[in-house]
Scaffold this motif. Structure first.
Motif, PDB file in Angstrom:
ATOM      1  N   GLY A 229     169.213   3.559  95.218  1.00  0.00           N
ATOM      2  CA  GLY A 229     170.020   3.598  93.990  1.00  0.00           C
ATOM      3  C   GLY A 229     169.251   2.978  92.834  1.00  0.00           C
TER       4      GLY A 229
ATOM      5  N   ASN B  34     169.389  11.795  91.795  1.00  0.00           N
ATOM      6  CA  ASN B  34     169.038  12.729  90.749  1.00  0.00           C
ATOM      7  C   ASN B  34     167.544  12.583  90.418  1.00  0.00           C
ATOM      8  OD1 ASN B  34     168.590  13.675  88.128  1.00  0.00           O
ATOM      9  ND2 ASN B  34     170.741  13.415  87.581  1.00  0.00           N
TER      10      ASN B  34
ATOM     11  N   VAL C 166     171.715  -0.789  95.934  1.00  0.00           N
ATOM     12  CA  VAL C 166     172.371  -1.008  94.633  1.00  0.00           C
ATOM     13  C   VAL C 166     173.010   0.297  94.152  1.00  0.00           C
ATOM     14  CG1 VAL C 166     171.253  -3.045  93.654  1.00  0.00           C
ATOM     15  CG2 VAL C 166     170.022  -0.895  93.677  1.00  0.00           C
ATOM     16  N   THR C 167     173.591   1.038  95.084  1.00  0.00           N
ATOM     17  CA  THR C 167     174.191   2.304  94.665  1.00  0.00           C
ATOM     18  C   THR C 167     175.664   2.103  94.295  1.00  0.00           C
ATOM     19  OG1 THR C 167     175.235   3.215  96.651  1.00  0.00           O
ATOM     20  CG2 THR C 167     172.839   3.365  96.541  1.00  0.00           C
ATOM     21  N   SER C 168     176.187   3.093  93.593  1.00  0.00           N
ATOM     22  CA  SER C 168     177.615   3.090  93.254  1.00  0.00           C
ATOM     23  C   SER C 168     178.387   3.944  94.258  1.00  0.00           C
ATOM     24  CB  SER C 168     177.797   3.644  91.838  1.00  0.00           C
ATOM     25  OG  SER C 168     177.090   4.870  91.723  1.00  0.00           O
ATOM     26  N   SER C 169     177.754   4.218  95.401  1.00  0.00           N
ATOM     27  CA  SER C 169     178.414   5.052  96.412  1.00  0.00           C
ATOM     28  C   SER C 169     179.694   4.377  96.918  1.00  0.00           C
ATOM     29  CB  SER C 169     177.450   5.282  97.587  1.00  0.00           C
ATOM     30  OG  SER C 169     178.124   5.921  98.629  1.00  0.00           O
TER      31      SER C 169
ATOM     32  N   LEU D 271     176.322   4.089 103.437  1.00  0.00           N
ATOM     33  CA  LEU D 271     175.196   5.027 103.496  1.00  0.00           C
ATOM     34  C   LEU D 271     174.440   4.941 104.808  1.00  0.00           C
ATOM     35  CD1 LEU D 271     173.765   4.457  99.908  1.00  0.00           C
ATOM     36  CD2 LEU D 271     175.232   6.314 100.685  1.00  0.00           C
TER      37      LEU D 271
ATOM     38  N   PHE E 236     179.042  -2.652  95.780  1.00  0.00           N
ATOM     39  CA  PHE E 236     180.463  -2.939  96.031  1.00  0.00           C
ATOM     40  C   PHE E 236     181.248  -1.691  95.684  1.00  0.00           C
ATOM     41  CE2 PHE E 236     184.724  -4.407  95.331  1.00  0.00           C
ATOM     42  CZ  PHE E 236     184.920  -5.211  96.436  1.00  0.00           C
TER      43      PHE E 236
ATOM     44  N   GLY F 133     174.204  -9.345  98.759  1.00  0.00           N
ATOM     45  CA  GLY F 133     173.278  -9.893  97.759  1.00  0.00           C
ATOM     46  C   GLY F 133     173.815  -9.780  96.340  1.00  0.00           C
ATOM     47  N   GLY F 134     173.045 -10.304  95.417  1.00  0.00           N
ATOM     48  CA  GLY F 134     173.430 -10.259  94.002  1.00  0.00           C
ATOM     49  C   GLY F 134     174.519 -11.256  93.666  1.00  0.00           C
TER      50      GLY F 134
ATOM     51  N   GLY G 130     177.363 -11.875  90.857  1.00  0.00           N
ATOM     52  CA  GLY G 130     176.360 -12.262  89.862  1.00  0.00           C
ATOM     53  C   GLY G 130     176.844 -11.976  88.443  1.00  0.00           C
TER      54      GLY G 130
END
Ligand SMILES: NC(=O)c1ccc[n+]([C@@H]2O[C@H](COP(=O)([O-])OP(=O)(O)OC[C@H]3O[C@@H](n4cnc5c(N)ncnc54)[C@H](OP(=O)(O)O)[C@@H]3O)[C@@H](O)[C@H]2O)c1
Length: 284
Positions: A81, A107, A145-148, A152, A169, A188-189, A213
């Protein structure tokens, strides 16, 4: 959706908040939408929280590398991501610090837009791909760090000794089974704030002594008064802003929280296990 965020921003503004962080809504606050949301507040500043989330992601990985004996300069990091706000900021940090950086996105036009002209430097080999599974299987360190909204992958997909930092998240990696003791999968984050908080059930976090974060960013910016650090743009965050936010975070007592997920808190025993695997891998 934007109107709900606008309403929340107006409410916080009217209650006297000096900074509001958009957190998980970062992506809708890019470009034109970001300007609309930011304008909803008359006095209060609005920030997307990307900087502190990325800083805590990077600082957590550095700390865990120290604990487990992983040498960043010799490692392969995959960012799943990478075309997103946090992904781009983390990629920029690791760009010249690791052996290989694999950046994924759904993409390919976006991937090329953000990273297509990154040179193959002397230190870091950069690879762009839409194949998440390939990137996951290759890496010593995987950052999600995806917005899925769907998970995954699961723990079977990682190589022995892997460090898996799941910033997404809802979570990008399922920890439903968690049978492997040769990898570390942690949320994380996040930041551990100074003082005690009681909220974990409400915010979907593994423990009370941690916050997102992005929340930490708003608090640190407000405490430090560095309001010029607020970000809502879609381009990369200037390094000077990142430095100031990092300074504010650590000055006001935010630290990297314990490494854990919803089912497990990792201890030095786990880190020693990883250390052994890393050592054996080096000797091969
Ligand atoms: N821990 C924290 O404090 C914190 C703070 C803020 C955000 N977050 C979470 O961190 C994640 C990233 O936040 P962000 O602000 O960077 O979001 P963002 O700007 O929306 O970026 C998310 C990226 O994920 C990509 N993506 C979605 N599904 C994918 C998939 N299956 N494979 C590969 N890439 C995929 C998207 O690509 P497309 O362009 O194709 O959609 C987008 O580029 C979110 O889950 C967010 O909720 C955590």
């Amino acid at each position: 959706m934007i109107s709900k965020v606008e309403e929340a921003v107006q409410l916080s503004d009217s209650m006297g908040a000096s900074v509001s962080a958009l957190g998980g809504f970062t992506s809708i606050a890019d470009n034109a939408s970001g300007a609309i949301v930011a304008k909803a507040a008359s006095k209060m500043r609005v920030t997307n929280g990307t900087a502190a989330t990325s800083i805590m992601t990077v600082e957590g990985i550095k700390k865990l590398c120290d604990e487990t004996g992983i040498e960043l300069a010799e490692s392969t990091i995959s960012i799943i991501g990478a075309t997103g706000s946090v992904g781009r900021t983390c990629a920029t940090y690791f760009r010249n610090r690791v052996k290989k950086l694999i950046l994924t996105g759904r993409n390919s036009t976006k991937l090329n837009h953000f990273f297509g002209d990154w040179p193959i430097t002397e230190n870091t080999l950069i690879e762009l791909t839409s194949q998440n599974q390939y990137a996951i299987a290759e890496a010593d360190i995987v950052i999600f760090v995806t917005s899925s909204t769907k998970t995954l992958c699961s723990e079977e997909d990682f190589k022995p000794g892997a460090i898996v930092c799941d910033v997404g998240f809802p979570k990008n990696v399922t920890t439903a089974n968690l049978n492997r003791d040769d990898i570390v999968i942690y949320a994380g984050g996040l930041a551990q704030p100074p003082g005690e908080m009681k909220h974990a059930d409400l915010w979907g976090l593994p423990s009370n002594n941690m916050i997102y974060g992005c929340f930490a960013e708003a608090i640190a910016v407000a405490m430090e008064g560095c309001f010029e650090c607020c970000s809502s743009d879609s381009e990369n965050i200037p390094i000077e802003k990142l430095r100031k936010i990092k300074h504010a975070l650590f000055k006001h007592g935010f630290i990297v929280p314990p490494f854990m997920n919803m089912r497990k808190v990792y201890t030095t025993v786990d880190f020693e296990n990883i250390k052994d695997i890393v050592r054996k891998n080096k000797m091969r």
